[in-house]
Scaffold this active site. Structure first.
Site, mmCIF file in Angstrom:
data_model
loop_
_atom_site.group_PDB
_atom_site.id
_atom_site.type_symbol
_atom_site.label_atom_id
_atom_site.label_comp_id
_atom_site.label_asym_id
_atom_site.label_seq_id
_atom_site.Cartn_x
_atom_site.Cartn_y
_atom_site.Cartn_z
ATOM 1 N N HIS A 119 3.249 5.941 3.219
ATOM 2 C CA HIS A 119 2.154 5.150 2.644
ATOM 3 C C HIS A 119 1.436 4.331 3.735
ATOM 4 C CE1 HIS A 119 0.034 3.130 -0.606
ATOM 5 N NE2 HIS A 119 0.320 1.967 -0.059
ATOM 6 N N GLU A 171 -9.299 -1.256 0.682
ATOM 7 C CA GLU A 171 -10.609 -1.586 0.084
ATOM 8 C C GLU A 171 -11.583 -2.229 1.081
ATOM 9 O OE1 GLU A 171 -7.688 -2.354 -1.672
ATOM 10 O OE2 GLU A 171 -8.010 -0.650 -3.010
ATOM 11 N N PHE A 189 -3.585 -8.465 0.260
ATOM 12 C CA PHE A 189 -2.232 -7.922 0.472
ATOM 13 C C PHE A 189 -1.646 -8.534 1.753
ATOM 14 C CE2 PHE A 189 1.188 -4.934 0.722
ATOM 15 C CZ PHE A 189 1.281 -4.321 -0.511
ATOM 16 N N PHE A 211 -12.885 -4.428 13.726
ATOM 17 C CA PHE A 211 -11.589 -4.045 13.153
ATOM 18 C C PHE A 211 -10.527 -5.080 13.484
ATOM 19 C CE2 PHE A 211 -7.720 -1.310 13.028
ATOM 20 C CZ PHE A 211 -7.822 -0.916 11.704
ATOM 21 N N VAL A 241 -1.333 -4.464 7.595
ATOM 22 C CA VAL A 241 -0.562 -3.368 7.008
ATOM 23 C C VAL A 241 0.806 -3.356 7.682
ATOM 24 C CG1 VAL A 241 -0.599 -0.958 6.302
ATOM 25 C CG2 VAL A 241 -2.753 -2.108 6.835
ATOM 26 N N ASP A 278 9.002 2.263 3.831
ATOM 27 C CA ASP A 278 9.925 3.397 4.034
ATOM 28 C C ASP A 278 9.227 4.750 4.025
ATOM 29 O OD1 ASP A 278 12.050 1.635 4.093
ATOM 30 O OD2 ASP A 278 12.334 1.706 1.916
ATOM 31 N N THR A 279 8.054 4.783 3.426
ATOM 32 C CA THR A 279 7.401 6.087 3.251
ATOM 33 C C THR A 279 6.157 6.200 4.141
ATOM 34 O OG1 THR A 279 5.855 5.359 1.542
ATOM 35 C CG2 THR A 279 8.088 5.942 0.809
ATOM 36 N N ARG A 289 1.473 -12.135 15.584
ATOM 37 C CA ARG A 289 0.047 -11.895 15.863
ATOM 38 C C ARG A 289 -0.880 -12.703 14.963
ATOM 39 N NH1 ARG A 289 3.253 -8.310 17.449
ATOM 40 N NH2 ARG A 289 2.799 -6.933 19.213
HETATM 41 N N1 LIG Z 1 0.827 -1.634 1.690
HETATM 42 C C1 LIG Z 1 -0.258 -2.353 2.083
HETATM 43 C C2 LIG Z 1 -1.442 -2.328 1.332
HETATM 44 N N2 LIG Z 1 -1.497 -1.581 0.223
HETATM 45 C C3 LIG Z 1 -2.488 -1.763 -0.793
HETATM 46 C C4 LIG Z 1 -3.732 -0.951 -0.551
HETATM 47 O O1 LIG Z 1 -4.461 -1.494 0.522
HETATM 48 C C5 LIG Z 1 -4.637 -0.960 -1.774
HETATM 49 O O2 LIG Z 1 -5.046 -2.263 -2.075
HETATM 50 C C6 LIG Z 1 -3.985 -0.364 -3.005
HETATM 51 O O3 LIG Z 1 -3.480 0.908 -2.731
HETATM 52 C C7 LIG Z 1 -5.009 -0.248 -4.161
HETATM 53 O O4 LIG Z 1 -6.089 0.599 -3.797
HETATM 54 N N3 LIG Z 1 -2.521 -3.049 1.749
HETATM 55 C C8 LIG Z 1 -2.464 -3.813 2.878
HETATM 56 O O5 LIG Z 1 -3.456 -4.464 3.240
HETATM 57 N N4 LIG Z 1 -1.308 -3.866 3.604
HETATM 58 C C9 LIG Z 1 -0.207 -3.143 3.241
HETATM 59 O O6 LIG Z 1 0.836 -3.228 3.951
HETATM 60 C C1 LIG Z 2 2.006 -0.013 3.609
HETATM 61 C C2 LIG Z 2 3.411 0.319 3.333
HETATM 62 O O1 LIG Z 2 3.946 1.135 4.017
HETATM 63 C C3 LIG Z 2 4.185 -0.338 2.260
HETATM 64 O O2 LIG Z 2 3.607 -1.402 1.612
HETATM 65 C C4 LIG Z 2 4.643 0.684 1.291
HETATM 66 O O3 LIG Z 2 6.025 0.694 1.379
HETATM 67 P P1 LIG Z 2 6.882 2.018 1.080
HETATM 68 O O4 LIG Z 2 6.484 3.042 2.085
HETATM 69 O O5 LIG Z 2 8.302 1.542 1.283
HETATM 70 O O6 LIG Z 2 6.596 2.427 -0.325
#
Ligand SMILES: Nc1c(NC[C@H](O)[C@H](O)[C@H](O)CO)[nH]c(=O)[nH]c1=O
Ligand SMILES: CC(=O)[C@@H](O)COP(=O)(O)O
Length: 178
Positions: A85, A55, A19, A110, A78, A82-83, A124
């Site tokens: 998540h 994962e 990702f 990490f 990561v 917007d949420t 970065r």
């Molecule tokens: N939003 C980001 C994700 N999302 C995916 C999750 O990590 C995961 O692979 C999925 O939910 C399936 O289990 N991952 C990142 O590394 N960075 C992000 O910004």
């Molecule tokens: C990790 C996140 O926040 C992103 O990929 C998810 O986006 P959203 O919060 O807009 O659904």
């Protein structure tokens, strides 16, 4: 794994999240080039790709428990949306890496970027704020030598003998898939 007193004996796995690959590939390149700089052998590095940062912990723990590595590098990016998540993925990644280290007894480092936007991440990943993947590899080199020396030799100041054993050797990429 036994202890190591020079980087040519160091065996590492790098877990990388697919990702935001534009970022994580650069972090991986930074890590591999730092390993190269510190004489870690290409054959002693395994790279394992996982879908996302969520994962990473599972893979890191499995690799740690294999007893094949002195350290596991965990790389991801990561980026806030917007949420909420973002918080879930960041917290899961951090606790997954921590658990992997605690449960396997192998240092799990990490190297997951937690950024508000893509600009912060690019900065970065080889931009104006350096390459955090490279710093992660440095932690593995020095951290592992320090840990190995601390636990296995007496007197502990032997650590100071270990650190200067850093030389340069070519190291490309070596890829393994889970
Ligand atoms: N939003 C980001 C994700 N999302 C995916 C999750 O990590 C995961 O692979 C999925 O939910 C399936 O289990 N991952 C990142 O590394 N960075 C992000 O910004
Ligand atoms: C990790 C996140 O926040 C992103 O990929 C998810 O986006 P959203 O919060 O807009 O659904």
């Amino acid at each position: 794994m036994g202890s190591v007193t020079n980087t040519q004996a160091l065996r590492c796995a790098v877990v990388v999240a697919r990702f935001n690959e534009i970022i994580t590939k650069r972090l991986l390149e930074g890590a591999l080039s730092t390993f190269n700089h510190y004489s870690v052998l290409e054959d002693n590095i395994d790279v394992v790709w996982v879908p996302g940062s969520f994962e990473i912990g599972v893979a890191a723990e499995r690799l740690g428990k294999s007893q094949k590595y002195h350290a596991i590098l965990c790389i991801g990016a990561v980026i806030r949306g917007d949420t909420s998540h973002y918080d879930v993925v960041v917290n899961s990644a951090a606790s997954g890496v921590l658990s992997a280290g605690l449960n396997s007894g192998v240092p799990c480092i990490f190297g997951v970027l937690t950024c508000d936007n893509m600009d912060q991440a690019l900065n970065r990943a080889g931009g104006k704020s350096g390459n955090k993947g490279s710093e992660t590899a440095l932690t593995a080199d020095k951290g592992n030598l320090a840990v190995a020396a601390f636990f296995s030799v007496s007197p502990p100041q032997k650590y100071f003998v270990c650190v200067p054993v850093l030389r340069s050797i070519r190291c490309g990429s070596h890829t393994t898939y889970l």
